[in-house]
Design an enzyme around this catalytic site. Sequence first.
Site, PDB file in Angstrom:
ATOM      1  N   ASP A  67     -48.009-183.175  95.379  1.00  0.00           N
ATOM      2  CA  ASP A  67     -48.508-183.830  96.586  1.00  0.00           C
ATOM      3  C   ASP A  67     -49.788-183.206  97.139  1.00  0.00           C
ATOM      4  OD1 ASP A  67     -47.079-181.527  97.236  1.00  0.00           O
ATOM      5  OD2 ASP A  67     -45.477-182.589  98.263  1.00  0.00           O
ATOM      6  N   ASN A 136     -35.126-181.342 105.671  1.00  0.00           N
ATOM      7  CA  ASN A 136     -34.470-182.642 105.839  1.00  0.00           C
ATOM      8  C   ASN A 136     -34.088-183.247 104.491  1.00  0.00           C
ATOM      9  OD1 ASN A 136     -36.933-183.365 104.815  1.00  0.00           O
ATOM     10  ND2 ASN A 136     -37.582-184.631 106.545  1.00  0.00           N
ATOM     11  N   HIS A 138     -36.133-183.461 101.857  1.00  0.00           N
ATOM     12  CA  HIS A 138     -37.216-184.095 101.097  1.00  0.00           C
ATOM     13  C   HIS A 138     -37.554-183.318  99.832  1.00  0.00           C
ATOM     14  CE1 HIS A 138     -40.545-181.901 103.616  1.00  0.00           C
ATOM     15  NE2 HIS A 138     -40.394-181.280 102.478  1.00  0.00           N
ATOM     16  N   GLU A 143     -39.632-188.497 102.128  1.00  0.00           N
ATOM     17  CA  GLU A 143     -38.812-188.256 103.310  1.00  0.00           C
ATOM     18  C   GLU A 143     -37.525-189.084 103.251  1.00  0.00           C
ATOM     19  OE1 GLU A 143     -39.696-185.831 104.974  1.00  0.00           O
ATOM     20  OE2 GLU A 143     -41.746-185.875 105.705  1.00  0.00           O
TER      21      GLU A 143
HETATM   22  C1  F6R Z   1     -44.622-179.032  98.423  1.00  0.00           C
HETATM   23  C2  F6R Z   1     -43.492-179.960  98.493  1.00  0.00           C
HETATM   24  C3  F6R Z   1     -42.444-179.846  99.544  1.00  0.00           C
HETATM   25  C4  F6R Z   1     -41.885-178.433  99.670  1.00  0.00           C
HETATM   26  C5  F6R Z   1     -40.806-178.372 100.740  1.00  0.00           C
HETATM   27  C6  F6R Z   1     -40.282-176.956 100.943  1.00  0.00           C
HETATM   28  O1  F6R Z   1     -45.457-179.345  97.344  1.00  0.00           O
HETATM   29  O2  F6R Z   1     -43.444-180.835  97.701  1.00  0.00           O
HETATM   30  O3  F6R Z   1     -41.394-180.735  99.222  1.00  0.00           O
HETATM   31  O4  F6R Z   1     -41.368-178.031  98.445  1.00  0.00           O
HETATM   32  O5  F6R Z   1     -41.317-178.835 101.950  1.00  0.00           O
HETATM   33  O6  F6R Z   1     -41.313-176.172 101.449  1.00  0.00           O
HETATM   34  P1  F6R Z   1     -41.175-174.592 101.583  1.00  0.00           P
HETATM   35  O7  F6R Z   1     -41.099-174.039 100.210  1.00  0.00           O
HETATM   36  O8  F6R Z   1     -42.430-174.177 102.292  1.00  0.00           O
HETATM   37  O9  F6R Z   1     -39.939-174.340 102.379  1.00  0.00           O
END
Ligand code: F6R
Length: 248
Positions: A67, A136, A138, A143
């Site tokens: 992303d 959440n 994701h 989402e």
């Molecule tokens: C980032 C991504 C997100 C993160 C998720 C967890 O490329 O795709 O899905 O993996 O938000 O983020 P952290 O590791 O910062 O807790």
Amino acid sequence: MRIVRAKDYQDMSEKAAHMIAEQIRRKPDCVLGLATGSTPEGIYEKLAEWYRAGKLDFARVTTVNLDEYKGLDRGNVHSYYHYMQEKLFARVNIRTDRTFVPDGMAQDSDRACREYDGIIAAAGGVDLQLLGLGHNGHIGFNEPGTDFEIQTHCVNLTESTVRANRRFFSSMEEVPGQAYTMGIGTIMQAAGIVMAVSGEDKAEILKTAVCGPVTTMVPASVLQLHRNVTIIADEAALSLVGNDGQAS
Ligand code: F6R
């Protein structure tokens, strides 16, 4: 779904990095799907360390990132492009033209998304996809409520995700409200998936994703339907999941 229990963040990082290193050794021209955020930092640290030690060669590897924020250009220090350069790409011998991150500045969003899916297809598909887990549920920026079939698309980030990402920016207003993300359908096409999870604050959502029903309201629960998923999580994150993989 295979669950690997790690002692702590360090151990989780090393175990996940091992899986990625094994993938590169098994297939030197493999396609890796990569994630950003706090969780993979230790993994990239290890991979860079093994490269420096001459144990790993990225010369033929292709990477596709999950992303990117919409509206941030590659030079922006908050962009995921910048993150990847800093944490991994500039530290190993990967070819820049074999690293792909969605273009946050694309003029035509739909076209950019179709092109990104085209890049993945042309590379032969993802061999191993690294994922983190959002609070959440994701995965990527898919989402709750996102269709399981969807490919790369542009999303409006939920308030909880914007709040969670606030820590990387100097004010709430600076956090972009939209992002490009591989879709759940794109992610599920990977031949193998490794999801890295760390910390007590992820325990509840990890239990729900692994032990709860498969539902679009918990995007990560879709991984229960994939035939080759490894979850590498530390004790704190797995504190609500028993050794049998059931809720405890
Ligand atoms: C980032 C991504 C997100 C993160 C998720 C967890 O490329 O795709 O899905 O993996 O938000 O983020 P952290 O590791 O910062 O807790």
